[in-house]
Design a protein around this motif. Sequence first.
Motif, mmCIF file in Angstrom:
data_model
loop_
_atom_site.group_PDB
_atom_site.id
_atom_site.type_symbol
_atom_site.label_atom_id
_atom_site.label_comp_id
_atom_site.label_asym_id
_atom_site.label_seq_id
_atom_site.Cartn_x
_atom_site.Cartn_y
_atom_site.Cartn_z
ATOM 1 N N PHE A 307 -0.631 0.401 -6.734
ATOM 2 C CA PHE A 307 -0.635 -0.836 -5.955
ATOM 3 C C PHE A 307 -1.327 -0.630 -4.609
ATOM 4 C CE2 PHE A 307 1.291 -3.531 -2.686
ATOM 5 C CZ PHE A 307 1.027 -4.797 -3.208
ATOM 6 N N LEU A 308 -0.986 0.458 -3.900
ATOM 7 C CA LEU A 308 -1.546 0.707 -2.571
ATOM 8 C C LEU A 308 -3.034 1.054 -2.631
ATOM 9 C CD1 LEU A 308 1.360 2.771 -0.931
ATOM 10 C CD2 LEU A 308 0.790 0.367 -0.562
ATOM 11 N N GLU A 309 -3.449 1.693 -3.706
ATOM 12 C CA GLU A 309 -4.862 2.071 -3.840
ATOM 13 C C GLU A 309 -5.746 0.891 -4.232
ATOM 14 O OE1 GLU A 309 -5.290 6.730 -4.960
ATOM 15 O OE2 GLU A 309 -4.594 5.438 -6.602
ATOM 16 N N SER A 310 -5.136 -0.147 -4.799
ATOM 17 C CA SER A 310 -5.936 -1.274 -5.293
ATOM 18 C C SER A 310 -5.798 -2.546 -4.449
ATOM 19 C CB SER A 310 -5.551 -1.581 -6.741
ATOM 20 O OG SER A 310 -4.161 -1.850 -6.865
ATOM 21 N N ASN A 311 -4.939 -2.521 -3.448
ATOM 22 C CA ASN A 311 -4.751 -3.690 -2.581
ATOM 23 C C ASN A 311 -4.993 -3.313 -1.115
ATOM 24 O OD1 ASN A 311 -3.467 -6.004 -4.346
ATOM 25 N ND2 ASN A 311 -2.507 -4.097 -5.000
ATOM 26 N N PHE A 312 -5.409 -4.323 -0.328
ATOM 27 C CA PHE A 312 -5.684 -4.110 1.103
ATOM 28 C C PHE A 312 -6.694 -2.972 1.280
ATOM 29 C CE2 PHE A 312 -1.238 -5.416 0.518
ATOM 30 C CZ PHE A 312 -1.284 -6.676 1.108
ATOM 31 N N VAL A 313 -7.790 -3.081 0.557
ATOM 32 C CA VAL A 313 -8.809 -2.029 0.547
ATOM 33 C C VAL A 313 -10.080 -2.524 1.239
ATOM 34 C CG1 VAL A 313 -10.261 -0.551 -0.905
ATOM 35 C CG2 VAL A 313 -7.905 -1.060 -1.592
ATOM 36 N N ILE A 314 -10.591 -1.723 2.162
ATOM 37 C CA ILE A 314 -11.920 -1.982 2.738
ATOM 38 C C ILE A 314 -12.931 -1.332 1.800
ATOM 39 C CG2 ILE A 314 -13.470 -1.579 4.686
ATOM 40 C CD1 ILE A 314 -11.051 -1.386 6.500
ATOM 41 N N ASP A 315 -13.752 -2.139 1.156
ATOM 42 C CA ASP A 315 -14.688 -1.623 0.159
ATOM 43 C C ASP A 315 -16.108 -2.077 0.504
ATOM 44 O OD1 ASP A 315 -15.644 -0.351 -2.039
ATOM 45 O OD2 ASP A 315 -15.031 -1.887 -3.482
ATOM 46 N N ALA A 324 -8.409 2.538 1.401
ATOM 47 C CA ALA A 324 -7.183 1.792 1.100
ATOM 48 C C ALA A 324 -6.275 1.883 2.321
ATOM 49 C CB ALA A 324 -6.505 2.369 -0.135
ATOM 50 N N LEU A 325 -6.205 0.812 3.085
ATOM 51 C CA LEU A 325 -5.536 0.842 4.384
ATOM 52 C C LEU A 325 -4.063 1.222 4.293
ATOM 53 C CD1 LEU A 325 -7.096 -2.352 6.008
ATOM 54 C CD2 LEU A 325 -7.535 0.020 6.643
ATOM 55 N N PHE A 326 -3.347 0.713 3.296
ATOM 56 C CA PHE A 326 -1.916 0.981 3.191
ATOM 57 C C PHE A 326 -1.623 2.293 2.465
ATOM 58 C CE2 PHE A 326 -0.334 -3.704 3.617
ATOM 59 C CZ PHE A 326 -0.922 -3.749 4.868
ATOM 60 N N TYR A 327 -2.605 2.851 1.777
ATOM 61 C CA TYR A 327 -2.429 4.154 1.113
ATOM 62 C C TYR A 327 -2.712 5.299 2.084
ATOM 63 C CZ TYR A 327 -2.884 7.850 -2.416
ATOM 64 O OH TYR A 327 -2.723 8.995 -3.145
ATOM 65 N N SER A 328 -3.541 5.035 3.083
ATOM 66 C CA SER A 328 -3.911 6.059 4.060
ATOM 67 C C SER A 328 -2.691 6.544 4.837
ATOM 68 C CB SER A 328 -4.925 5.485 5.056
ATOM 69 O OG SER A 328 -5.096 6.352 6.167
ATOM 70 N N PRO A 329 -2.645 7.848 5.158
ATOM 71 C CA PRO A 329 -1.554 8.362 6.001
ATOM 72 C C PRO A 329 -1.462 7.664 7.353
ATOM 73 C CG PRO A 329 -2.774 10.172 5.002
ATOM 74 C CD PRO A 329 -3.549 8.920 4.711
ATOM 75 N N GLY A 330 -2.586 7.088 7.807
ATOM 76 C CA GLY A 330 -2.572 6.387 9.080
ATOM 77 C C GLY A 330 -1.582 5.239 9.099
ATOM 78 N N PHE A 331 -1.502 4.503 8.002
ATOM 79 C CA PHE A 331 -0.571 3.381 7.931
ATOM 80 C C PHE A 331 0.867 3.870 8.003
ATOM 81 C CE2 PHE A 331 2.192 0.632 5.328
ATOM 82 C CZ PHE A 331 2.094 -0.543 6.064
ATOM 83 N N TRP A 332 1.168 4.977 7.327
ATOM 84 C CA TRP A 332 2.539 5.483 7.309
ATOM 85 C C TRP A 332 2.917 6.152 8.625
ATOM 86 C CZ3 TRP A 332 5.349 3.191 3.965
ATOM 87 C CH2 TRP A 332 4.723 2.644 2.836
ATOM 88 N N LEU A 333 1.924 6.646 9.343
ATOM 89 C CA LEU A 333 2.185 7.103 10.712
ATOM 90 C C LEU A 333 2.520 5.912 11.607
ATOM 91 C CD1 LEU A 333 -0.514 9.882 11.184
ATOM 92 C CD2 LEU A 333 1.931 10.157 11.648
ATOM 93 N N PHE A 334 1.834 4.794 11.392
ATOM 94 C CA PHE A 334 2.133 3.567 12.127
ATOM 95 C C PHE A 334 3.567 3.104 11.857
ATOM 96 C CE2 PHE A 334 2.213 -1.156 11.582
ATOM 97 C CZ PHE A 334 2.293 -1.485 12.923
ATOM 98 N N ILE A 335 3.963 3.105 10.590
ATOM 99 C CA ILE A 335 5.327 2.722 10.225
ATOM 100 C C ILE A 335 6.338 3.690 10.845
ATOM 101 C CG2 ILE A 335 6.955 2.424 8.308
ATOM 102 C CD1 ILE A 335 4.869 0.220 8.515
ATOM 103 N N THR A 336 5.973 4.977 10.871
ATOM 104 C CA THR A 336 6.855 5.985 11.478
ATOM 105 C C THR A 336 6.998 5.755 12.978
ATOM 106 O OG1 THR A 336 6.194 7.597 9.799
ATOM 107 C CG2 THR A 336 7.241 8.466 11.783
ATOM 108 N N CYS A 337 5.921 5.322 13.629
ATOM 109 C CA CYS A 337 6.006 4.976 15.057
ATOM 110 C C CYS A 337 7.002 3.832 15.262
ATOM 111 C CB CYS A 337 4.634 4.580 15.591
ATOM 112 S SG CYS A 337 3.461 5.938 15.759
ATOM 113 N N LEU A 338 6.925 2.821 14.405
ATOM 114 C CA LEU A 338 7.869 1.694 14.501
ATOM 115 C C LEU A 338 9.304 2.168 14.257
ATOM 116 C CD1 LEU A 338 5.950 -1.139 12.594
ATOM 117 C CD2 LEU A 338 6.064 -0.721 15.063
ATOM 118 N N TYR A 339 9.469 3.043 13.274
ATOM 119 C CA TYR A 339 10.788 3.606 12.964
ATOM 120 C C TYR A 339 11.332 4.374 14.180
ATOM 121 C CZ TYR A 339 14.131 6.971 10.956
ATOM 122 O OH TYR A 339 15.226 7.750 10.705
ATOM 123 N N THR A 340 10.466 5.151 14.815
ATOM 124 C CA THR A 340 10.861 5.949 15.983
ATOM 125 C C THR A 340 11.271 5.046 17.136
ATOM 126 O OG1 THR A 340 9.298 7.670 15.311
ATOM 127 C CG2 THR A 340 10.118 7.761 17.576
#
Length: 508
Positions: A307-315, A324-340
């Motif tokens: 799902f993450l590799e096929s959606n929200f993709v800059i192609d 894949a914006l949501f598959y990239s570790p960058g997105f999960w670092l962003f979520i981790t910042c919000l969690y923190t």
Amino acid sequence: MEIIIALIPFVCIFVFLFIFKQTSLRSGILSYIATLFIILVYPKYHIVFEEIIHASFKGFLISFIAAYVLFFGMLFFHLINNIGGIQTIADFISSATNDHLLQVILLVIGLSPLLESTSGFGIAFMITAPILIALGFPPIKAASIGLVSLLAVPWGALSTGTVIGAQIGNIDLKEMGIGTAIISIPIFIYFLIIAIYLAGGREAVKRRWKETLVVSIAFSLTMILFNIFVSVELAGVLSSLVSSGIGLLIIKMKGPSRFKSANKTIEETYTPIVTDKSVSIVKVMSPYLFLTISIFITRLVPAIKDFLESNFVIDLPAFSFSLALFYSPGFWLFITCLYTIFIFKISKNIIWNSLKTTVKQWVPFVISTTTFVAISQLMTASNMTFVIANAAGLTFGFFYLYISPFIGGIGGFLTGSSTGSNAMFIQLQVQTASKTGLPLNLVSSIQNASSAHATMACPSRVALAATLCKIESEENSLLKKMSLIVLGAILLIILMTTILMFVEGYTY
């Protein structure tokens, strides 16, 4: 004449960095301009304006992959640091044992790789060195050990340098990660031994050789396994957590925890904006665990991964670019910042200060990396890389295998960044390997490993170390020491490469 002209962009980078003492940012921009001048003036390498724009923009797109991850990795670090989280970790290490050598082991192959793997940008050193001073180490030793602790750079900022290298070199990311981990086995052991030697000399190495081997071998093997079975991006984080656990287990087996106050407090060497001494080590480590589990799930659960590799993709097919914006570790670092921010209830003032500091550090990196990648793309589009690769292939043949680590090492030494070095040299390395019949994946892994491990001797990083530890008068001595240590690592890479070429069953 053609080969000399083709080498000018690399020569410019060297001259601007070392002769004119320019920053990586200015050196990259000026070298990019020099490359453009060659393309516009010299007929052999001339390309039309549209191709120049295409290659330059592709350079920006490739560097954006790293920039996306690095921004939130740096923001995450500053948030943790500004609430006193790094101090909590330092206090925990200090209270766990009063044995300086065991503290060094925990820092060098536990905390530093964890910080580097999540944040990148050499931030791990800027934390490790002040902690060492706070624990009672002389500044020159703290600076040296802190630089050596940057042994996980290939997996820094969730492997952005390796991802960029794989993207530019058209190499499978997993194969490149595994290859880099295998080549680095003796390097990890070597760097930890060096750190112990710097801390206490030969006697220290003799006294703690068993613990050193156990922890460094565990780090090496888990690094390979996590690259194979989990993901390249998470390998550094997971291996550092495993080695930290083994280090703490060794401390527990040695006897009960002993509490010791250092000559200087952490605040005297590295002061966060706000210090919360009540923060528990479990709470501080929870964002790292949250990040690890989040990325772990996205890599190992097929439905989520697809799902993450096929959606929200800059192609952008015209540029052979996909993200894949949501598959990239960058997105999960962003979520981790919000969690923190949420679990620590971080104030707007701290968030704002963390953002300002992040942007200030991030912008120069993005510009300099973009220029290095753009130079590489322009050299390929104009055929300069082909000319150099062809000349290198004809000159060295099979023995290029022993030249390759030095090229990667020079890149890391010059730029202080595995991303920058890969941007500059990996296309050259891969094309030369193709000309000489060498395994492409092996040569790309050599480039990745050698460039990453050489960054600790980068003159600008050494200068930062001297300034941070207030030993400016010993900067040249520190640079020579680190250069010799890195040279030893390059020679080990050559030895490991030779073994891999002739070990039956190891194929690329």
